[in-house]
Write a protein that holds these residues in place. Structure first.
Motif, PDB file in Angstrom:
ATOM      1  N   UNK A  16       0.845  -1.192   0.000  1.00 11.08           N
ATOM      2  CA  UNK A  16       0.000   0.000   0.000  1.00 11.08           C
ATOM      3  C   UNK A  16       0.883   1.246   0.000  1.00 11.08           C
ATOM      4  N   UNK A  17       0.630   2.144  -0.923  1.00 11.97           N
ATOM      5  CA  UNK A  17       1.448   3.357  -1.053  1.00 11.97           C
ATOM      6  C   UNK A  17       1.348   4.249   0.174  1.00 11.97           C
ATOM      7  N   UNK A  18       0.287   4.117   0.954  1.00 11.10           N
ATOM      8  CA  UNK A  18       0.130   4.956   2.143  1.00 11.10           C
ATOM      9  C   UNK A  18       1.013   4.498   3.295  1.00 11.10           C
ATOM     10  N   UNK A  19       1.592   3.311   3.174  1.00 14.05           N
ATOM     11  CA  UNK A  19       2.457   2.789   4.233  1.00 14.05           C
ATOM     12  C   UNK A  19       3.858   3.369   4.065  1.00 14.05           C
ATOM     13  N   UNK A  20       4.248   4.304   4.938  1.00 16.41           N
ATOM     14  CA  UNK A  20       5.557   4.937   4.833  1.00 16.41           C
ATOM     15  C   UNK A  20       6.664   4.057   5.418  1.00 16.41           C
ATOM     16  N   UNK A  21       6.292   3.101   6.265  1.00 19.74           N
ATOM     17  CA  UNK A  21       7.260   2.163   6.818  1.00 19.74           C
ATOM     18  C   UNK A  21       6.549   0.836   7.082  1.00 19.74           C
ATOM     19  N   UNK A  22       7.274  -0.254   6.901  1.00 22.07           N
ATOM     20  CA  UNK A  22       6.707  -1.591   7.089  1.00 22.07           C
ATOM     21  C   UNK A  22       7.602  -2.351   8.061  1.00 22.07           C
ATOM     22  N   UNK A  23       7.020  -2.814   9.145  1.00 24.20           N
ATOM     23  CA  UNK A  23       7.736  -3.629  10.128  1.00 24.20           C
ATOM     24  C   UNK A  23       7.497  -5.101   9.806  1.00 24.20           C
ATOM     25  N   UNK A  24       8.577  -5.828   9.531  1.00 20.99           N
ATOM     26  CA  UNK A  24       8.488  -7.262   9.265  1.00 20.99           C
ATOM     27  C   UNK A  24       9.193  -7.955  10.428  1.00 20.99           C
ATOM     28  N   UNK A  25       8.439  -8.723  11.203  1.00 14.69           N
ATOM     29  CA  UNK A  25       8.993  -9.279  12.437  1.00 14.69           C
ATOM     30  C   UNK A  25       8.491 -10.702  12.662  1.00 14.69           C
ATOM     31  N   UNK A  26       9.163 -11.416  13.558  1.00 20.60           N
ATOM     32  CA  UNK A  26       8.686 -12.739  13.932  1.00 20.60           C
ATOM     33  C   UNK A  26       9.819 -13.712  14.194  1.00 20.60           C
ATOM     34  N   UNK A  27       9.470 -14.894  14.723  1.00 23.10           N
ATOM     35  CA  UNK A  27      10.491 -15.882  15.066  1.00 23.10           C
ATOM     36  C   UNK A  27      11.138 -16.558  13.868  1.00 23.10           C
ATOM     37  N   UNK A  28      10.465 -16.536  12.704  1.00 17.71           N
ATOM     38  CA  UNK A  28      11.022 -17.177  11.509  1.00 17.71           C
ATOM     39  C   UNK A  28      11.892 -16.168  10.768  1.00 17.71           C
ATOM     40  N   UNK A  29      13.176 -16.119  11.126  1.00 17.60           N
ATOM     41  CA  UNK A  29      14.083 -15.118  10.536  1.00 17.60           C
ATOM     42  C   UNK A  29      14.237 -15.305   9.029  1.00 17.60           C
ATOM     43  N   UNK A  30      14.174 -16.559   8.560  1.00 15.38           N
ATOM     44  CA  UNK A  30      14.275 -16.793   7.123  1.00 15.38           C
ATOM     45  C   UNK A  30      13.103 -16.190   6.373  1.00 15.38           C
ATOM     46  N   UNK A  31      11.909 -16.307   6.929  1.00 14.60           N
ATOM     47  CA  UNK A  31      10.725 -15.736   6.296  1.00 14.60           C
ATOM     48  C   UNK A  31      10.752 -14.211   6.368  1.00 14.60           C
ATOM     49  N   UNK A  32      11.248 -13.655   7.479  1.00 10.07           N
ATOM     50  CA  UNK A  32      11.394 -12.195   7.590  1.00 10.07           C
ATOM     51  C   UNK A  32      12.260 -11.673   6.452  1.00 10.07           C
ATOM     52  N   UNK A  33      13.413 -12.295   6.254  1.00 15.32           N
ATOM     53  CA  UNK A  33      14.334 -11.845   5.206  1.00 15.32           C
ATOM     54  C   UNK A  33      13.724 -12.027   3.816  1.00 15.32           C
ATOM     55  N   UNK A  34      13.066 -13.151   3.600  1.00 11.94           N
ATOM     56  CA  UNK A  34      12.472 -13.410   2.286  1.00 11.94           C
ATOM     57  C   UNK A  34      11.425 -12.362   1.944  1.00 11.94           C
ATOM     58  N   UNK A  35      10.586 -12.027   2.904  1.00  8.86           N
ATOM     59  CA  UNK A  35       9.519 -11.052   2.631  1.00  8.86           C
ATOM     60  C   UNK A  35      10.078  -9.645   2.440  1.00  8.86           C
ATOM     61  N   UNK A  36      11.084  -9.285   3.205  1.00  9.20           N
ATOM     62  CA  UNK A  36      11.703  -7.971   3.014  1.00  9.20           C
ATOM     63  C   UNK A  36      12.353  -7.893   1.638  1.00  9.20           C
ATOM     64  N   UNK A  37      13.060  -8.944   1.245  1.00  7.62           N
ATOM     65  CA  UNK A  37      13.710  -8.958  -0.072  1.00  7.62           C
ATOM     66  C   UNK A  37      12.681  -8.862  -1.194  1.00  7.62           C
ATOM     67  N   UNK A  38      11.561  -9.552  -1.038  1.00  6.59           N
ATOM     68  CA  UNK A  38      10.523  -9.513  -2.086  1.00  6.59           C
ATOM     69  C   UNK A  38       9.948  -8.112  -2.251  1.00  6.59           C
TER      70      UNK A  38
END
Length: 345
Positions: A16-38
């Motif tokens: 969403x263009x209205x989101x000026x910052x996105x927090x990606x968090x959680x115990x699955x560090x591999x999934x955190x990195x994958x989603x940030x990279x995507x």
């Protein structure tokens, strides 16, 4: 804004263009990195581009709170939008990020990477309450979601899998998305080209991963071997394994025992019940399962499953130390197993 689970995939594809910052968090560090990279690659194709990618350790914001706003407002020499990535964020970064969200500058995509944040986390609360920010949780893959990851990864390599092979992989993967992808890539290399994956292929290829250690933990716990269970649990924690996938592994094991106990109550012998398992149990594991069925009749298994589910809920809602909650559940189960029920007359 807190993002519901059924909206996560669509949001990642088109934030969403209205989101000026996105927090990606959680115990699955591999999934955190994958989603940030995507999300990042949707803005900057080359994630090594030094002009359009800014990488900031969260610790730097403590000494220079204005740095986030400065990086977000910067205009790259080569044109286009920038991605500002803040790594290893925790509650100590809340103040600096709050200041940015109050007066956001520029049009950069700001991605905040964090580990597990409890419900009382000030950083998580900030993003969930803000109108111009999004909190995106990343928990360990399980169930249908994990099977979808397995099919997707295999399909990318021209592979399909038999149901027994998918069931085996789902039982032995899922604690960490990066590890799951790595194991599936290893399986693809093992297969050597397009084809169909059989359960024997999956068993031969999936190695000594944290998931397999969790199997050891589940078996020792159900055996009543609390010393071995504690030793394996300590090793998992030292390797950075989150309590949630550990509790899920325990839950899967006790659900399997509950299924077997139900079949026996319907008149099947222990051997007949074990023969119906898919994927089939290794003969050494089958012997332990047979012994555990003497310790864990169906009614005790129901109580064990309630204890495991309660422990997971406590990990997610109470704000108490999650490792201690998990350890207590493991020890309660192991001690219960050591107290064999009276023989039936």
């Amino acid at each position: 804004m807190k993002l519901a689970a059924n909206r996560i995939e669509g949001f990642i594809k088109a934030p969403d263009a209205s989101a000026r910052a996105i927090l990606v968090y959680g115990p699955d560090s591999g999934l955190v990195k994958e989603r940030i990279d995507r999300m990042a690659v949707g803005v900057v194709k080359d994630l090594s581009d030094p002009f359009r990618i800014s990488d900031i350790p969260a610790s730097a914001l403590k000494d220079d709170p204005a740095r986030l706003a400065d990086e977000a407002a910067a205009i790259p020499l080569t044109g286009g939008r920038r991605v500002v990535r803040v790594r290893d964020a925790a509650d100590g970064a809340t103040s600096a990020i709050s200041g940015f969200l109050a007066h956001p500058m520029g049009d950069s995509l700001v991605l905040i990477e964090a580990g597990e944040l409890g419900p009382r986390s000030s950083l998580r609360k900030l993003f969930e309450a803000a109108d111009n920010a999004v909190a995106l949780p990343c928990y360990a893959d399980e169930g249908g979601g994990l099977e979808a990851v397995i099919h997707e990864s295999l399909r990318a390599n021209g592979l399909t899998a038999e149901p027994d092979a998918v069931a085996f992989l789902a039982d032995h993967l899922g604690g960490d998305r990066k590890l799951t992808r790595s194991e599936l890539e290893k399986l693809a290399l093992y297969m050597g080209g397009p084809g169909r994956v059989h359960v024997e292929d999956a068993i031969a290829c999936v190695g000594d991963t944290a998931a397999l250690s969790m199997d050891d933990l589940a078996l020792a716990t159900a055996d009543g071997d609390h010393l071995t269970a504690q030793r394996v649990l300590d090793r998992l924690f030292s390797e950075g394994t989150s309590p949630i996938p550990i509790l899920r592994a325990l839950q899967r094991h006790f659900q399997r025992l509950h299924l077997l106990a139900g079949l026996i109550n319907k008149g099947k012998s222990a051997d007949q019940a074990l023969a119906s398992l898919r994927p089939p149990a290794h003969f050494r594991v089958a012997a332990r399962l047979r012994a555990q069925l003497q310790t864990w009749p169906a009614e005790r298994l129901g109580s064990a499953l309630d204890l495991i589910v309660t422990a997971e809920i406590d990990c997610k809602t109470t704000g108490m130390p999650t490792n201690e909650i998990c350890s207590r559940a493991v020890m309660q189960l192991a001690r219960a197993a050591a107290r064999r029920p009276p023989a039936r007359r």
